[in-house]
Design an enzyme around this catalytic site. Structure first.
Site, PDB file in Angstrom:
ATOM      1  N   PRO A   2      14.291  28.010   5.236  1.00  0.00           N
ATOM      2  CA  PRO A   2      14.017  27.952   6.269  1.00  0.00           C
ATOM      3  C   PRO A   2      14.264  27.969   7.217  1.00  0.00           C
ATOM      4  O   PRO A   2      15.363  27.782   7.578  1.00  0.00           O
ATOM      5  CB  PRO A   2      12.835  26.057   5.532  1.00  0.00           C
ATOM      6  CG  PRO A   2      13.607  26.090   4.775  1.00  0.00           C
ATOM      7  CD  PRO A   2      14.559  26.773   4.192  1.00  0.00           C
ATOM      8  N   GLU A   3      13.202  28.270   8.067  1.00  0.00           N
ATOM      9  CA  GLU A   3      13.876  28.475   9.228  1.00  0.00           C
ATOM     10  C   GLU A   3      13.431  27.453  10.208  1.00  0.00           C
ATOM     11  O   GLU A   3      12.591  26.197   9.888  1.00  0.00           O
ATOM     12  CB  GLU A   3      13.407  29.311  10.398  1.00  0.00           C
ATOM     13  CG  GLU A   3      13.132  30.882   9.449  1.00  0.00           C
ATOM     14  CD  GLU A   3      14.148  31.661   9.593  1.00  0.00           C
ATOM     15  OE1 GLU A   3      14.900  31.518  10.585  1.00  0.00           O
ATOM     16  OE2 GLU A   3      14.629  32.151   8.986  1.00  0.00           O
ATOM     17  N   LYS A  51      17.244  21.841  11.485  1.00  0.00           N
ATOM     18  CA  LYS A  51      16.291  22.172  10.101  1.00  0.00           C
ATOM     19  C   LYS A  51      16.047  20.817   8.740  1.00  0.00           C
ATOM     20  O   LYS A  51      15.852  20.777   7.964  1.00  0.00           O
ATOM     21  CB  LYS A  51      17.053  22.839   9.862  1.00  0.00           C
ATOM     22  CG  LYS A  51      16.341  25.175   9.681  1.00  0.00           C
ATOM     23  CD  LYS A  51      16.528  26.291   9.197  1.00  0.00           C
ATOM     24  CE  LYS A  51      18.488  26.417   9.181  1.00  0.00           C
ATOM     25  NZ  LYS A  51      18.805  27.508   8.344  1.00  0.00           N
ATOM     26  N   ARG A 279      24.063  36.189   1.997  1.00  0.00           N
ATOM     27  CA  ARG A 279      22.800  35.848   2.044  1.00  0.00           C
ATOM     28  C   ARG A 279      22.344  37.731   2.535  1.00  0.00           C
ATOM     29  O   ARG A 279      23.218  38.377   3.144  1.00  0.00           O
ATOM     30  CB  ARG A 279      22.260  34.780   2.575  1.00  0.00           C
ATOM     31  CG  ARG A 279      22.482  33.419   2.421  1.00  0.00           C
ATOM     32  CD  ARG A 279      22.065  32.711   3.594  1.00  0.00           C
ATOM     33  NE  ARG A 279      21.939  30.697   3.349  1.00  0.00           N
ATOM     34  CZ  ARG A 279      22.772  30.396   3.848  1.00  0.00           C
ATOM     35  NH1 ARG A 279      22.428  30.763   4.850  1.00  0.00           N
ATOM     36  NH2 ARG A 279      22.817  29.625   3.503  1.00  0.00           N
TER      37      ARG A 279
END
Ligand SMILES: [Zn+2]
Length: 300
Positions: A2-3, A51, A279
């Site tokens: 998630p950003e 986050k 990633r």
């Protein structure tokens, strides 16, 4: 992963549902806090920090202690909120990455009654780093974070601090430094690709190649703010009309929107952090050509 904008929206939904609610049930299904019972506690507010999700609560009289329930979505976490009989996930609101999750993945379960008399429940599915701390000691959990790009009280000194953090990371690869939440908080995998593209820099180029780190901070902040209230993420602004969309992320093999070269994907992880696997990062090999090899090899 998630950003910051996703976390921001989830917190907004949680806050709208839970703020002011008196809990009848509050379970934390993690070994550290397995015996905790938050029944009788009142939820004061739900706030994002980078986050991280912070649920601030007040205990029953006479102590009326203030506690913060901290959690992090890490890779796959999400919240389900039920209020007024409707079940919905903040992530389900038109998002392509919504995925079903079984109830047994719940790590946090909160149920209660709102001031308007309606029942509410919220389940944190696959959330991690669940911690309960006195609110006055939140900084033990989030104090390491750099300036929060979606902080509503953002000031010029935050830009200056984040820019200084970037400059300090001068020899690190830009694509790795952008994910380092200690530099600035809120950027995930999507925005690191997009920011590298917008800066016309290869993700493996050193941070010191940025012409103006403060401008990069403002760029990152602008991208997150644009998408804070949107369910379909865009970084291309008005340039592509109503189509919106992204420059490079997830566009493997498709033509660069600027030069037509095919977008490629590489894998880039932080060598200093074994827990951070490599990633994917997307780039245009022409718009984001690498500086010469010797320069790159000096990047740690
Ligand atoms: Zn290009």
């Amino acid at each position: 992963m998630p950003e910051g904008d996703t976390v921001f929206r989830q917190c907004a939904v949680l806050h709208a549902a839970l703020a002011g609610a008196r809990l009848s049930r509050g379970e934390l299904r993690v070994p550290r806090h397995g015996a905790v019972d938050l029944g009788g506690w009142e939820v004061l507010e739900v706030r994002p920090r980078g986050k991280h999700v912070l649920i601030r609560m007040r205990g029953p009289a006479p102590e009326r202690r203030l506690l913060t329930l901290h959690s992090h979505l890490v890779m796959d976490g999400t919240w389900r909120v039920r209020s007024d009989g409707r079940l919905r996930s903040p992530r389900d609101e038109g998002r392509a990455d919504a995925r079903g999750k079984a109830p047994h993945t719940a790590r946090i379960i909160l149920e209660g009654v709102r001031p308007d008399g309606r029942a509410v429940s919220a389940s944190g599915l696959d959330v991690q780093q669940v911690r309960l701390v006195p609110t006055g000691r939140e900084s033990e959990l989030v104090g390491h974070l750099g300036p929060d790009l979606l902080d509503p009280d953002w000031r010029p000194e935050h830009t200056a601090r984040a820019a200084a953090n970037l400059e300090e990371a001068g020899r690190r690869a830009l694509g790795i430094a952008l994910l380092d939440q200690r530099i600035m908080a809120g950027i995930g995998n999507v925005y690191r690709s997009e920011i590298c593209f917008l800066e016309r820099l290869h993700p493996r180029a050193p941070v010191s190649a940025l012409p103006d780190p403060a401008a990069t901070v403002e760029l990152a902040r602008r991208l997150l703010r644009i998408n804070r209230d949107r369910t379909r993420r865009t970084t291309t602004g008005g340039a592509l009309g109503r189509e919106g969309g992204l420059w490079t992320y997830g566009r493997l093999g498709r033509p660069c929107r600027r030069c037509g070269t095919r977008i490629v994907r590489e894998y880039l992880g932080d060598p200093l952090r074994a827990d951070h696997g490599e990633r994917s990062v997307y780039l245009c090999p022409r718009c984001q050509a690498l500086p010469d090899e010797a320069f790159v090899q000096s990047v740690s």
